[in-house]
Scaffold this motif. Sequence first.
Motif, PDB file in Angstrom:
ATOM      1  N   SER A 170      47.060  39.538  24.244  1.00 13.58           N
ATOM      2  CA  SER A 170      45.870  38.464  24.467  1.00 13.58           C
ATOM      3  C   SER A 170      44.528  38.974  25.348  1.00 13.58           C
ATOM      4  CB  SER A 170      46.634  37.465  25.315  1.00 13.58           C
ATOM      5  OG  SER A 170      47.126  38.142  26.639  1.00 13.58           O
ATOM      6  N   ARG A 171      43.734  38.124  24.992  1.00 16.98           N
ATOM      7  CA  ARG A 171      42.247  38.708  25.798  1.00 16.98           C
ATOM      8  C   ARG A 171      41.668  37.394  26.223  1.00 16.98           C
ATOM      9  NH1 ARG A 171      38.656  42.796  25.626  1.00 16.98           N
ATOM     10  NH2 ARG A 171      36.576  42.367  25.682  1.00 16.98           N
ATOM     11  N   GLN A 172      41.055  37.608  27.522  1.00 18.09           N
ATOM     12  CA  GLN A 172      40.464  36.648  28.457  1.00 18.09           C
ATOM     13  C   GLN A 172      39.251  36.588  27.669  1.00 18.09           C
ATOM     14  OE1 GLN A 172      40.739  37.268  32.582  1.00 18.09           O
ATOM     15  NE2 GLN A 172      39.173  35.498  33.245  1.00 18.09           N
ATOM     16  N   VAL A 173      38.850  35.406  27.293  1.00 19.06           N
ATOM     17  CA  VAL A 173      37.420  35.184  26.481  1.00 19.06           C
ATOM     18  C   VAL A 173      36.633  34.367  27.637  1.00 19.06           C
ATOM     19  CG1 VAL A 173      38.232  35.274  24.508  1.00 19.06           C
ATOM     20  CG2 VAL A 173      38.324  33.183  25.516  1.00 19.06           C
ATOM     21  N   ALA A 174      37.197  33.834  28.764  1.00 16.83           N
ATOM     22  CA  ALA A 174      36.264  33.136  29.476  1.00 16.83           C
ATOM     23  C   ALA A 174      36.901  33.195  30.854  1.00 16.83           C
ATOM     24  CB  ALA A 174      35.988  31.533  29.029  1.00 16.83           C
ATOM     25  N   GLU A 175      36.509  32.700  31.838  1.00 18.59           N
ATOM     26  CA  GLU A 175      37.410  32.656  33.220  1.00 18.59           C
ATOM     27  C   GLU A 175      38.477  32.095  33.180  1.00 18.59           C
ATOM     28  OE1 GLU A 175      36.377  31.497  38.053  1.00 18.59           O
ATOM     29  OE2 GLU A 175      35.020  30.682  36.304  1.00 18.59           O
ATOM     30  N   LEU A 179      45.806  46.665  29.137  1.00 15.28           N
ATOM     31  CA  LEU A 179      45.243  47.590  28.333  1.00 15.28           C
ATOM     32  C   LEU A 179      43.624  47.828  28.856  1.00 15.28           C
ATOM     33  CD1 LEU A 179      46.173  46.215  24.770  1.00 15.28           C
ATOM     34  CD2 LEU A 179      46.962  48.461  25.729  1.00 15.28           C
ATOM     35  N   SER A 180      42.965  46.660  29.184  1.00 10.02           N
ATOM     36  CA  SER A 180      41.653  46.906  29.963  1.00 10.02           C
ATOM     37  C   SER A 180      41.650  45.522  30.980  1.00 10.02           C
ATOM     38  CB  SER A 180      40.725  46.653  28.894  1.00 10.02           C
ATOM     39  OG  SER A 180      40.725  45.339  28.118  1.00 10.02           O
ATOM     40  N   GLN A 181      40.365  45.483  31.369  1.00  9.73           N
ATOM     41  CA  GLN A 181      40.111  44.294  32.442  1.00  9.73           C
ATOM     42  C   GLN A 181      40.941  42.950  31.840  1.00  9.73           C
ATOM     43  OE1 GLN A 181      36.395  44.375  34.153  1.00  9.73           O
ATOM     44  NE2 GLN A 181      36.622  42.637  35.391  1.00  9.73           N
ATOM     45  N   HIS A 182      40.368  42.867  30.596  1.00 10.01           N
ATOM     46  CA  HIS A 182      40.483  41.494  29.778  1.00 10.01           C
ATOM     47  C   HIS A 182      41.614  41.292  28.786  1.00 10.01           C
ATOM     48  CE1 HIS A 182      37.005  40.174  31.986  1.00 10.01           C
ATOM     49  NE2 HIS A 182      36.168  41.159  31.682  1.00 10.01           N
ATOM     50  N   THR A 183      42.285  42.483  28.733  1.00 14.46           N
ATOM     51  CA  THR A 183      43.121  42.429  27.302  1.00 14.46           C
ATOM     52  C   THR A 183      44.499  42.782  27.951  1.00 14.46           C
ATOM     53  OG1 THR A 183      41.435  43.127  26.035  1.00 14.46           O
ATOM     54  CG2 THR A 183      43.555  43.557  25.112  1.00 14.46           C
ATOM     55  N   THR A 184      45.697  42.269  27.294  1.00 16.14           N
ATOM     56  CA  THR A 184      46.841  42.546  27.878  1.00 16.14           C
ATOM     57  C   THR A 184      48.005  42.444  26.608  1.00 16.14           C
ATOM     58  OG1 THR A 184      46.500  41.273  29.831  1.00 16.14           O
ATOM     59  CG2 THR A 184      48.842  41.445  29.304  1.00 16.14           C
ATOM     60  N   LEU A 185      48.741  43.446  26.829  1.00 16.44           N
ATOM     61  CA  LEU A 185      49.793  43.556  25.808  1.00 16.44           C
ATOM     62  C   LEU A 185      51.221  43.031  26.332  1.00 16.44           C
ATOM     63  CD1 LEU A 185      50.816  44.805  22.839  1.00 16.44           C
ATOM     64  CD2 LEU A 185      51.303  46.934  24.091  1.00 16.44           C
ATOM     65  N   PRO A 201      55.830  49.322  38.274  1.00 19.98           N
ATOM     66  CA  PRO A 201      55.561  50.910  38.203  1.00 19.98           C
ATOM     67  C   PRO A 201      54.421  51.212  38.457  1.00 19.98           C
ATOM     68  CG  PRO A 201      57.068  50.134  36.332  1.00 19.98           C
ATOM     69  CD  PRO A 201      56.529  48.748  36.725  1.00 19.98           C
ATOM     70  N   SER A 202      53.187  50.639  37.858  1.00 18.19           N
ATOM     71  CA  SER A 202      51.932  50.993  38.267  1.00 18.19           C
ATOM     72  C   SER A 202      51.022  49.625  38.164  1.00 18.19           C
ATOM     73  CB  SER A 202      51.647  51.885  37.152  1.00 18.19           C
ATOM     74  OG  SER A 202      51.323  51.120  35.792  1.00 18.19           O
ATOM     75  N   THR A 203      49.836  49.831  38.441  1.00 20.20           N
ATOM     76  CA  THR A 203      49.012  48.582  38.593  1.00 20.20           C
ATOM     77  C   THR A 203      48.663  48.245  37.143  1.00 20.20           C
ATOM     78  OG1 THR A 203      46.973  50.361  38.184  1.00 20.20           O
ATOM     79  CG2 THR A 203      47.866  49.707  40.546  1.00 20.20           C
ATOM     80  N   ARG A 204      48.875  48.883  36.230  1.00 18.67           N
ATOM     81  CA  ARG A 204      48.778  48.187  34.812  1.00 18.67           C
ATOM     82  C   ARG A 204      50.208  47.745  34.258  1.00 18.67           C
ATOM     83  NH1 ARG A 204      44.436  51.342  30.936  1.00 18.67           N
ATOM     84  NH2 ARG A 204      42.485  50.955  32.213  1.00 18.67           N
ATOM     85  N   LEU A 205      51.122  48.160  34.786  1.00 19.89           N
ATOM     86  CA  LEU A 205      52.488  47.888  34.022  1.00 19.89           C
ATOM     87  C   LEU A 205      53.326  46.901  34.795  1.00 19.89           C
ATOM     88  CD1 LEU A 205      54.408  48.396  31.489  1.00 19.89           C
ATOM     89  CD2 LEU A 205      55.181  50.527  32.682  1.00 19.89           C
TER      90      LEU A 205
END
Length: 396
Positions: A206-211, A171-177, A107-111
């Motif tokens: 989850s959060r991307q903590v490295a590449e 949620l943000s560039q590195h965080t996903t729900l 539905p959107s770029t984030r969802l």
Amino acid sequence: MTGSSRARRNVMVFATLLAIPEIAQATDDVAFSADPSINAGYANNPFLEQGSGRGSGYVQARIDPEVKFINELTTITVAGMDTYKQYFQHYGSTNDIGAYVDYAGKPSTRLRTHAKLSYDNSIIGQNEFTTGSPDTGLSSAPVTSGSDISLIGTRDRRQQLQAEGGLVYTLSQHTTLTTTAYYVHARYSHLTLGDYDGFGDTTGISRQVAERVQLGVQGSFAYYTYKAGFGHTSIYSPQASFSVGLTSYWKFDGAVGASFVDNSVSGSTTTFTGNINICRNTPRSDFCMTARRAALPTGSGQIQNELLIGTNYSYKITPLSTVTLNANYTQNSAIQSFITGPSKYLRGSVGYDRRVTERVHFTLEARYANIYGTSVHRSADYGAQAGISVKIGRSQ
């Protein structure tokens, strides 16, 4: 198949057929495919029944039609499966069917959103493999049913209707729900005291903590009720999750934690649960190995711990020829079980696929399966089959 089960299946099929014209009008592209196949083979003990002298030759016909409705933001898939097998002695014929409707949207770029309604009606314990690599990660389909090892050899039939839906929100560039909910309705043709209904949800962040590294936490809740007097069971499972891209080809992911199982009749217990997957995907080969331990409902009357260790591998020998290897070992142990039976199941297969023309394939497969953990004598199942499959339509 009981009258109520047949009615549920017919309602699902009818609703799907009514929806197809409306879906088609709102799509940019429609892709249809079907892969009918016919095989002939031999199985030494196809249902792993007691005793010896259970071997039989057979012929098998199968078709897997699929229609995809595609536009810029959504893909809707309507698919079915029908497998008919005629044995030359001992067993007569069998017919396994399945169908599903699957929705995937953005539905959107984030969802990203997903929903699926599926129905399966098949005999427990047939030595059949599903090709392809296992799904992994938080966004994979929830595991809602155990393998019913204790019912292998009874030729009982499980009829399962399942609905699931979920979303992935950035949620943000590195965080996903991520969250996924489901409902499952399982019925058995013979051992009806194992009939159950259940629902649950898994939510994680989850959060991307490295590449190439993601870390997270997730929590699951499940609730199951049995028709017989086995009470209801609640399962709470907090876990830590991870995903690591070891190289451009290798991926290592999973989740580990515990499950707190509470049954209204037998009380509470705690058990270790989790899953670990390692996969390698290249243009020429695919390999995956998975290990999973989970508290799952079964047709034996209650929740059991299920340990599964499996692997699958495919390798393209030439542009026209592919070999596949599949193997898995499953072990059930009682948490709260009121029916005893075999508790360990081992199976494996080796397959070969040769593309004869653009649409016609020759297939060859050898299989082995056996169950353990019981004093009852039964022969292992081993055998082979050869056949022809035809690719009809196109896939997208």
